[in-house]
Design a protein around this motif. Structure first.
Motif, PDB file in Angstrom:
ATOM      1  N   UNK A 189       0.873  -1.174   0.000  1.00  0.00           N
ATOM      2  CA  UNK A 189       0.000   0.000   0.000  1.00  0.00           C
ATOM      3  C   UNK A 189       0.910   1.223   0.000  1.00  0.00           C
ATOM      4  N   UNK A 190       0.892   1.965  -1.090  1.00  0.00           N
ATOM      5  CA  UNK A 190       1.775   3.113  -1.248  1.00  0.00           C
ATOM      6  C   UNK A 190       1.031   4.373  -0.794  1.00  0.00           C
ATOM      7  N   UNK A 191       1.524   5.001   0.249  1.00  0.00           N
ATOM      8  CA  UNK A 191       0.856   6.148   0.854  1.00  0.00           C
ATOM      9  C   UNK A 191       0.092   5.705   2.087  1.00  0.00           C
ATOM     10  N   UNK A 192       0.502   6.172   3.254  1.00  0.00           N
ATOM     11  CA  UNK A 192      -0.126   5.739   4.507  1.00  0.00           C
ATOM     12  C   UNK A 192      -0.765   6.908   5.236  1.00  0.00           C
ATOM     13  N   UNK A 193      -1.448   7.756   4.483  1.00  0.00           N
ATOM     14  CA  UNK A 193      -2.290   8.770   5.088  1.00  0.00           C
ATOM     15  C   UNK A 193      -3.600   8.139   5.516  1.00  0.00           C
ATOM     16  N   UNK A 194      -4.665   8.921   5.509  1.00  0.00           N
ATOM     17  CA  UNK A 194      -5.948   8.425   5.989  1.00  0.00           C
ATOM     18  C   UNK A 194      -6.392   7.180   5.210  1.00  0.00           C
ATOM     19  N   UNK A 195      -6.423   7.287   3.897  1.00  0.00           N
ATOM     20  CA  UNK A 195      -6.870   6.175   3.065  1.00  0.00           C
ATOM     21  C   UNK A 195      -5.931   4.983   3.177  1.00  0.00           C
ATOM     22  N   UNK A 196      -4.635   5.223   3.003  1.00  0.00           N
ATOM     23  CA  UNK A 196      -3.677   4.130   2.949  1.00  0.00           C
ATOM     24  C   UNK A 196      -3.531   3.371   4.247  1.00  0.00           C
ATOM     25  N   UNK A 197      -3.479   4.089   5.376  1.00  0.00           N
ATOM     26  CA  UNK A 197      -3.318   3.410   6.663  1.00  0.00           C
ATOM     27  C   UNK A 197      -4.509   2.503   6.949  1.00  0.00           C
ATOM     28  N   UNK A 198      -5.702   3.009   6.694  1.00  0.00           N
ATOM     29  CA  UNK A 198      -6.910   2.201   6.912  1.00  0.00           C
ATOM     30  C   UNK A 198      -6.919   1.008   5.962  1.00  0.00           C
ATOM     31  N   UNK A 223       0.113   3.056  16.545  1.00  0.00           N
ATOM     32  CA  UNK A 223      -0.572   4.319  16.839  1.00  0.00           C
ATOM     33  C   UNK A 223      -1.020   4.973  15.533  1.00  0.00           C
ATOM     34  N   UNK A 224      -2.305   5.259  15.428  1.00  0.00           N
ATOM     35  CA  UNK A 224      -2.831   5.937  14.244  1.00  0.00           C
ATOM     36  C   UNK A 224      -2.462   7.415  14.312  1.00  0.00           C
ATOM     37  N   UNK A 225      -1.930   7.997  13.221  1.00  0.00           N
ATOM     38  CA  UNK A 225      -1.546   9.420  13.243  1.00  0.00           C
ATOM     39  C   UNK A 225      -2.737  10.367  13.149  1.00  0.00           C
ATOM     40  N   UNK A 226      -3.933   9.830  13.132  1.00  0.00           N
ATOM     41  CA  UNK A 226      -5.154  10.626  13.053  1.00  0.00           C
ATOM     42  C   UNK A 226      -6.239   9.871  13.813  1.00  0.00           C
ATOM     43  N   UNK A 227      -7.335  10.561  14.101  1.00  0.00           N
ATOM     44  CA  UNK A 227      -8.414   9.924  14.859  1.00  0.00           C
ATOM     45  C   UNK A 227      -9.383   9.231  13.909  1.00  0.00           C
ATOM     46  N   UNK A 228      -9.550   7.948  14.092  1.00  0.00           N
ATOM     47  CA  UNK A 228     -10.535   7.170  13.338  1.00  0.00           C
ATOM     48  C   UNK A 228     -11.001   6.036  14.238  1.00  0.00           C
ATOM     49  N   UNK A 229     -12.281   6.037  14.634  1.00  0.00           N
ATOM     50  CA  UNK A 229     -12.776   4.999  15.540  1.00  0.00           C
ATOM     51  C   UNK A 229     -12.486   3.587  15.032  1.00  0.00           C
ATOM     52  N   UNK A 264      -7.313  -0.132  17.526  1.00  0.00           N
ATOM     53  CA  UNK A 264      -7.514  -1.530  17.938  1.00  0.00           C
ATOM     54  C   UNK A 264      -7.192  -2.484  16.790  1.00  0.00           C
ATOM     55  N   UNK A 265      -7.593  -2.101  15.573  1.00  0.00           N
ATOM     56  CA  UNK A 265      -7.320  -2.949  14.406  1.00  0.00           C
ATOM     57  C   UNK A 265      -5.822  -3.020  14.137  1.00  0.00           C
ATOM     58  N   UNK A 266      -5.125  -1.898  14.228  1.00  0.00           N
ATOM     59  CA  UNK A 266      -3.674  -1.896  14.023  1.00  0.00           C
ATOM     60  C   UNK A 266      -2.988  -2.821  15.018  1.00  0.00           C
ATOM     61  N   UNK A 267      -3.365  -2.703  16.275  1.00  0.00           N
ATOM     62  CA  UNK A 267      -2.757  -3.548  17.313  1.00  0.00           C
ATOM     63  C   UNK A 267      -2.976  -5.028  17.008  1.00  0.00           C
ATOM     64  N   UNK A 268      -4.192  -5.348  16.579  1.00  0.00           N
ATOM     65  CA  UNK A 268      -4.527  -6.751  16.290  1.00  0.00           C
ATOM     66  C   UNK A 268      -3.718  -7.309  15.131  1.00  0.00           C
ATOM     67  N   UNK A 269      -3.680  -6.588  14.009  1.00  0.00           N
ATOM     68  CA  UNK A 269      -3.035  -7.159  12.809  1.00  0.00           C
ATOM     69  C   UNK A 269      -1.517  -7.061  12.872  1.00  0.00           C
ATOM     70  N   UNK A 270      -0.973  -6.057  13.562  1.00  0.00           N
ATOM     71  CA  UNK A 270       0.481  -6.010  13.731  1.00  0.00           C
ATOM     72  C   UNK A 270       0.963  -7.208  14.537  1.00  0.00           C
TER      73      UNK A 270
END
Length: 437
Positions: free
Chosen positions: A5-14, A43-49, A53-59
């Motif tokens: 995934x190239x670009x890890x802003x709002x769209x890419x990180x999600x 840690x998400x660099x922006x707020x998204x409900x 939790x999803x990052x922690x799980x998949x990492x």
């Protein structure tokens, strides 16, 4: 599958986190090492409900990692381009520098059989241009365009369980390869009934622009009706309920208020107009200019309503603005109508304090001259008027008795029509809604 995934802003990180959740091995790549460090630490660099939790799980599964090196994209079978397309400074057109740079950097990491998938919102014609560049390199790779339809605050849900997929693919055998690859990527939601539409490049690129233009038009339409209601004594909320009962129209997005903002609708409709002009079809989209004008006019109107609310002059009046983000459940302050209104009030002599559960840091960067208070009860202290401009649940839950303990004068402007007017008036408040008697 192996995915980059190239670009890890709002769209890419999600997107990266959700693809790992679907079982793929994913590497997210971005040129910003600070952002990569945050994401790799969960840690998400922006707020998204739901995203932290999803990052922690998949990492923890090892299926997701982040990198600042494009070389780490090598070995992936599918590469998603998720970089931003902001509005060019001083123009309506989209700034394509980031998409073009990301695509050029990716070329050296491509291998035979790879599929490159654009998800960014781009001017029509971009996919065909990039596909030609790909063909010139003779890499036996294929390009597809797969627009995103995320709603901020619901991005994780919208990625894992979208209402539709749109694939823009080339004709012939390469197109079949792209379709097959995307079907494998999205096999889980497809198996659960998500609809899929396969189209040509141009149609796929137009889907997001057309959808956002329609939604923006619907919002501006009901806000125009609010202007009419204000001079006739009609009630725009009842009007919206009545016309929304017509199944051809529907009730969604018919909520009068202070207008739309954020990083998508405003810039997307402007970029759409700009691209139509370049293609000689500008007359087809002239109505979008009025849609944009109505939206901007709402902000000016709220300033005027506030002036009337506090007795005719804003000079020295203490105004508390409840909300800085352009919508609740987000910390996005790009083109936020709430912040724009706060800044205009300050320029006209008011003493403005802004509060928001998540967006204060971003707001302070954009408008450092405003006063910010994270605790909304303290923000209301000695206020001459409250302006509810972002409908966070905690603001909708405020009672007139609770607010009355802090303010100096019981004036409130409900910029989203989410409070019960009769309750506030019965408690002695001077309540003003949008387009309501």
């Amino acid at each position: 599958m192996r995915i980059s995934v190239i670009g890890c802003g709002y769209l890419g990180a999600v997107h990266a986190a959700c693809m790992a959740k679907l079982g793929h091995d994913v590497v997210g790549i971005d040129v910003d090492p600070r952002k990569i460090g945050e994401l790799q630490a969960g840690r998400a660099p922006f707020f998204e409900p739901g995203l932290p939790e999803l990052l922690e799980e998949v990492l923890a599964t090892g299926r997701l990692k982040f990198s600042s090196s494009m070389a780490d994209a090598k070995g992936a079978e599918v590469h998603f381009l998720c970089v931003g397309t902001p509005q060019r400074k001083g123009e309506y057109a989209a700034d394509m520098r980031f998409v073009d740079a990301a695509f050029a950097s990716l070329l050296d990491s491509l291998e035979p059989g790879n599929v490159v998938v654009g998800k960014s919102t781009v001017p029509v014609g971009t996919a065909a241009r990039l596909a030609d560049d790909l063909a010139e390199r003779q890499l036996d790779a294929v390009l597809a365009w797969n627009p995103e339809f995320l709603r901020e605050g619901f991005a994780v849900k919208d990625t894992l369980s979208p209402d539709r997929f749109v694939y823009g693919v080339p004709e012939g055998e390469p197109g079949s390869r792209a379709t097959a690859a995307l079907d494998e990527v999205y096999s889980t939601p497809l198996s659960l009934g998500t609809r899929r539409l396969v189209a040509d490049y141009a149609t796929a690129e137009l889907v997001k622009a057309a959808a956002n233009s329609f939604l923006a038009t619907k919002i501006s339409f009901i806000n125009a009706m609010a202007e009419v209601c204000e001079v006739t004594g009609a009630d725009v909320t009842v009007l919206a309920d009545a016309i929304g009962m017509d199944e051809r129209i529907g009730r969604k997005f018919l909520n009068a208020g202070i207008g739309f903002g954020g990083g998508c609708l405003p810039k997307d409709i402007r970029a759409f107009m700009a691209r139509a002009g370049e293609l000689g079809a500008d007359q087809a989209l002239t109505f979008l200019r009025e849609v944009d004008d109505i939206n901007v006019r709402r902000r000016i109107r709220v300033v005027e309503l506030t002036r009337v609310l506090v007795g005719g002059s804003l000079l020295g009046k203490r105004i508390t603005v409840l909300g800085a983000a352009f919508k609740p459940n987000s910390d996005d302050v790009r083109d936020s109508p709430a912040l724009s209104i706060a800044a205009q009030l300050q320029l006209q002599g008011a003493d403005v304090t802004v509060t928001d559960p998540e967006a204060i840091d971003g707001a302070r960067q954009r408008f450092p001259e405003l006063t910010y208070e994270p605790h909304f009860e303290r923000a209301m202290d000695k206020a001459d008027a409250l302006l509810l401009l972002t409908e966070w649940q905690e603001y909708k839950d405020i009672t007139p008795e609770q607010a009355g303990r802090f303010v100096c004068t019981k004036n409130i402007l409900d910029g989203r029509n989410v409070l019960e007017a009769s309750v506030w008036r019965a408690a002695g408040w001077n309540y003003k809604g949008i387009g309501t008697p």
